[in-house]
Design an enzyme around this catalytic site. Sequence first.
Site, PDB file in Angstrom:
ATOM      1  N   LYS A   1      56.703 -51.451  24.842  1.00  0.00           N
ATOM      2  CA  LYS A   1      56.715 -52.368  25.982  1.00  0.00           C
ATOM      3  C   LYS A   1      58.118 -52.928  26.185  1.00  0.00           C
ATOM      4  O   LYS A   1      58.605 -53.031  27.309  1.00  0.00           O
ATOM      5  CB  LYS A   1      55.684 -53.486  25.773  1.00  0.00           C
ATOM      6  CG  LYS A   1      54.259 -52.970  25.967  1.00  0.00           C
ATOM      7  CD  LYS A   1      53.179 -53.904  25.477  1.00  0.00           C
ATOM      8  CE  LYS A   1      51.823 -53.185  25.550  1.00  0.00           C
ATOM      9  NZ  LYS A   1      50.712 -53.934  24.981  1.00  0.00           N
TER      10      LYS A   1
ATOM     11  N   ASP B   1      48.241 -58.925  31.496  1.00  0.00           N
ATOM     12  CA  ASP B   1      47.274 -57.980  30.926  1.00  0.00           C
ATOM     13  C   ASP B   1      45.976 -57.958  31.742  1.00  0.00           C
ATOM     14  O   ASP B   1      45.161 -57.058  31.587  1.00  0.00           O
ATOM     15  CB  ASP B   1      46.928 -58.376  29.476  1.00  0.00           C
ATOM     16  CG  ASP B   1      47.617 -57.472  28.455  1.00  0.00           C
ATOM     17  OD1 ASP B   1      48.031 -56.359  28.828  1.00  0.00           O
ATOM     18  OD2 ASP B   1      47.738 -57.903  27.293  1.00  0.00           O
TER      19      ASP B   1
ATOM     20  N   GLN C   1      49.880 -59.408  22.066  1.00  0.00           N
ATOM     21  CA  GLN C   1      49.406 -58.106  21.614  1.00  0.00           C
ATOM     22  C   GLN C   1      48.116 -58.279  20.808  1.00  0.00           C
ATOM     23  O   GLN C   1      48.081 -59.021  19.830  1.00  0.00           O
ATOM     24  CB  GLN C   1      50.497 -57.427  20.766  1.00  0.00           C
ATOM     25  CG  GLN C   1      50.157 -56.023  20.358  1.00  0.00           C
ATOM     26  CD  GLN C   1      50.032 -55.065  21.554  1.00  0.00           C
ATOM     27  OE1 GLN C   1      50.861 -55.049  22.438  1.00  0.00           O
ATOM     28  NE2 GLN C   1      48.968 -54.286  21.576  1.00  0.00           N
TER      29      GLN C   1
END
Length: 282
Positions: free
Chosen positions: A52, A119, A96
Amino acid sequence: MYNIIDGKAISAKIKEELKEQVAELKSHGAEICLAVIQVGDDKASSVYVNNKKKACEYIGIESLSYHLPAETKEAELLELIESLNQNSKVNGILVQLPVPEHIDEDRVIKAISPMKDVDGFHPESVGALSIGQSGFVSCTPAGIIQLLKRSNVEITGKECVVVGRSNIVGKPMALLLLRENGTVTICHSRTRDLKEVTKRADILVVAIGKPKFIDESYVKDGAVVIDVGIHRNEDNKLCGDVDFDSVAPKTSYITPVPGGVGPMTIAMLMHNVVEAYHMQNK
Ligand code: NDP
């Protein structure tokens, strides 16, 4: 003859488009920033976080990295998230997953401001999707819609079957296909006759988490098959939830593993970060 949907090429194209957009925004003085939080040292998470960061660098997005020890208290993590919510320099926040067991994942997801929820996991983002309002969409299913559209696969009016009902893949996938005017059925582990349902699918999306589960007997001739699963087989090779070799010859389009859905997830995350900048600077 079937067509392989090249997720690597499509994601590269999306990243190129985003890079141009970001360069244009930067030429007008904009700065775009993603904060990435990792708690603990899970190996797979470290690889994802690193990828990322690399994607951000490539596109011209600044990334702020917070790597916290596994024993970090939930309250400390929530405090960090709140400070990033308040930081106007930060456009997107990503924690994460999975987080260590002593931390409540739902509480963490809810702590992220819906305006920075790149997200797309916050209940507000999910709610917006379910009632057809704009908001962040979970990256993997959003990437699948891009794969279909950019391969000129028509969704309107098609029988779409999604196998799997997880919050991050199956459910948002079904909602997105519905938004694109597909006729959608969701299957799961309690579905009575899975084959009978999957064989009706013009577009079959498989997100079960079981290696090579779907063979040719589950698939209608000419179907479009999207394989979300990622596994390592006995030879340490990557494979999906679909038995590619037996299924591909029956399909019109199919995604491979690797190189299908996988590369799209990060591309769509980058898309969401740029989208966050626009939302916050309307
Ligand atoms: P989950 O384990 O959260 O969900 C699996 C779903 O499959 C559940 O809804 C389950 O049903 C259903 N299921 C399990 N067994 C069967 C069966 N025999 N018949 C029908 N349905 C079944 O997985 P995820 O959605 O998170 O992930 C699915 C796969 O996709 C995994 O391999 C994962 O690694 C991969 N993945 C890939 C991504 C990418 O970027 N390419 C991103 C995210 C995931 P029930 O709800 O009834 O238990």
